[in-house]
Write a protein that holds these residues in place. Structure first.
Motif, PDB file in Angstrom:
ATOM      1  N   PRO A   9       0.804  -1.225   0.000  1.00  0.00           N
ATOM      2  CA  PRO A   9       0.000   0.000   0.000  1.00  0.00           C
ATOM      3  C   PRO A   9       0.839   1.278   0.000  1.00  0.00           C
ATOM      4  O   PRO A   9       0.446   2.285  -0.584  1.00  0.00           O
ATOM      5  N   ARG A  10       2.003   1.242   0.646  1.00  0.00           N
ATOM      6  CA  ARG A  10       2.872   2.427   0.699  1.00  0.00           C
ATOM      7  C   ARG A  10       3.313   2.845  -0.695  1.00  0.00           C
ATOM      8  O   ARG A  10       3.429   4.037  -0.982  1.00  0.00           O
ATOM      9  N   LEU A  11       3.578   1.869  -1.561  1.00  0.00           N
ATOM     10  CA  LEU A  11       4.029   2.175  -2.912  1.00  0.00           C
ATOM     11  C   LEU A  11       2.913   2.751  -3.775  1.00  0.00           C
ATOM     12  O   LEU A  11       3.162   3.232  -4.868  1.00  0.00           O
ATOM     13  N   GLN A  12       1.679   2.681  -3.266  1.00  0.00           N
ATOM     14  CA  GLN A  12       0.525   3.223  -3.973  1.00  0.00           C
ATOM     15  C   GLN A  12       0.067   4.552  -3.369  1.00  0.00           C
ATOM     16  O   GLN A  12      -0.972   5.083  -3.737  1.00  0.00           O
ATOM     17  N   GLY A  13       0.846   5.066  -2.412  1.00  0.00           N
ATOM     18  CA  GLY A  13       0.528   6.354  -1.804  1.00  0.00           C
ATOM     19  C   GLY A  13      -0.415   6.292  -0.618  1.00  0.00           C
ATOM     20  O   GLY A  13      -0.943   7.323  -0.195  1.00  0.00           O
ATOM     21  N   PHE A  14      -0.631   5.108  -0.044  1.00  0.00           N
ATOM     22  CA  PHE A  14      -1.520   4.980   1.101  1.00  0.00           C
ATOM     23  C   PHE A  14      -0.721   5.009   2.394  1.00  0.00           C
ATOM     24  O   PHE A  14       0.309   4.351   2.515  1.00  0.00           O
ATOM     25  N   ALA A  15      -1.204   5.759   3.351  1.00  0.00           N
ATOM     26  CA  ALA A  15      -0.587   5.814   4.671  1.00  0.00           C
ATOM     27  C   ALA A  15      -0.948   4.556   5.450  1.00  0.00           C
ATOM     28  O   ALA A  15      -2.058   4.040   5.328  1.00  0.00           O
ATOM     29  N   LEU A  16      -0.016   4.082   6.244  1.00  0.00           N
ATOM     30  CA  LEU A  16      -0.260   2.894   7.046  1.00  0.00           C
ATOM     31  C   LEU A  16      -0.941   3.269   8.359  1.00  0.00           C
ATOM     32  O   LEU A  16      -0.798   4.375   8.860  1.00  0.00           O
ATOM     33  N   ALA A  17      -1.704   2.326   8.903  1.00  0.00           N
ATOM     34  CA  ALA A  17      -2.357   2.445  10.210  1.00  0.00           C
ATOM     35  C   ALA A  17      -3.281   3.654  10.313  1.00  0.00           C
ATOM     36  O   ALA A  17      -3.423   4.240  11.367  1.00  0.00           O
ATOM     37  N   GLN A  18      -3.949   4.011   9.227  1.00  0.00           N
ATOM     38  CA  GLN A  18      -4.828   5.178   9.224  1.00  0.00           C
ATOM     39  C   GLN A  18      -6.301   4.839   9.027  1.00  0.00           C
ATOM     40  O   GLN A  18      -7.158   5.679   9.270  1.00  0.00           O
ATOM     41  N   GLN A  19      -6.612   3.637   8.590  1.00  0.00           N
ATOM     42  CA  GLN A  19      -7.992   3.265   8.288  1.00  0.00           C
ATOM     43  C   GLN A  19      -8.628   2.575   9.491  1.00  0.00           C
ATOM     44  O   GLN A  19      -8.016   1.730  10.127  1.00  0.00           O
TER      45      GLN A  19
END
Length: 160
Positions: A9-19
């Motif tokens: 997900p990080r490589l797709q621009g998504f922040a971790l541990a936010q959802q």
């Protein structure tokens, strides 16, 4: 935004541990490596976050004939976690083990009856104190997200 749950997900621009909540309906089984898929789901969820998964648990002749004709049905074939299986579908017990292996603290399933006998809605929860192996990024990913099985017969982009 579109999320390919097969990829980091990080490589797709998504922040971790936010959802706080992720919902996946009959798509996670169609990914090539289920352990990676569930790890990516876990990475996206904040402490106390929920993964709600609606999946078929058992295959039958109709499913094999219908979906067995699609490339996506066979993406699981080289997955060590599903070695020796006839289809990408897994029992509740297998899902439960994989949720735990991916770092979910608790999981529960509600199974259907009658025509929905082989269907289940499963909920996996991240611990309230859940720590990720990778530090969360500062950027928050807001909006609606679609989990897909990548290119395995599923749409690459959501309809707008």
């Amino acid at each position: 935004e579109l999320l390919n749950i097969d990829a980091d997900p990080r490589l797709q621009g998504f922040a971790l541990a936010q959802q706080h909540l992720a919902i996946a309906t009959n798509v996670l089984h169609a990914t090539p490596y289920i352990c990676n898929t569930l790890a990516h789901c876990r990475q996206l969820l904040s402490p106390g976050g929920l993964l709600v998964v609606n999946e078929v648990l058992e295959t039958n002749a109709f499913a094999q004939i219908t979906f067995g004709m699609t490339d996506g049905w066979w993406l699981f074939a080289s997955d060590p976690a599903r070695a020796g299986q006839q289809s990408p579908l897994m029992s509740w017990e297998r899902w439960c083990t994989l949720f735990a292996d991916a770092g979910f603290a608790h999981s529960h399933a509600v199974r259907g009856g009658g025509v929905l006998d082989g269907q289940a809605v499963m909920v996996a929860r991240v611990s309230e104190r859940g720590q990720l192996l990778v530090e969360p990024q500062a950027r928050s990913a807001k909006g609606t997200h679609v989990l897909t099985g990548g290119l395995g017969g599923l749409p690459r982009a959501p309809g707008r």
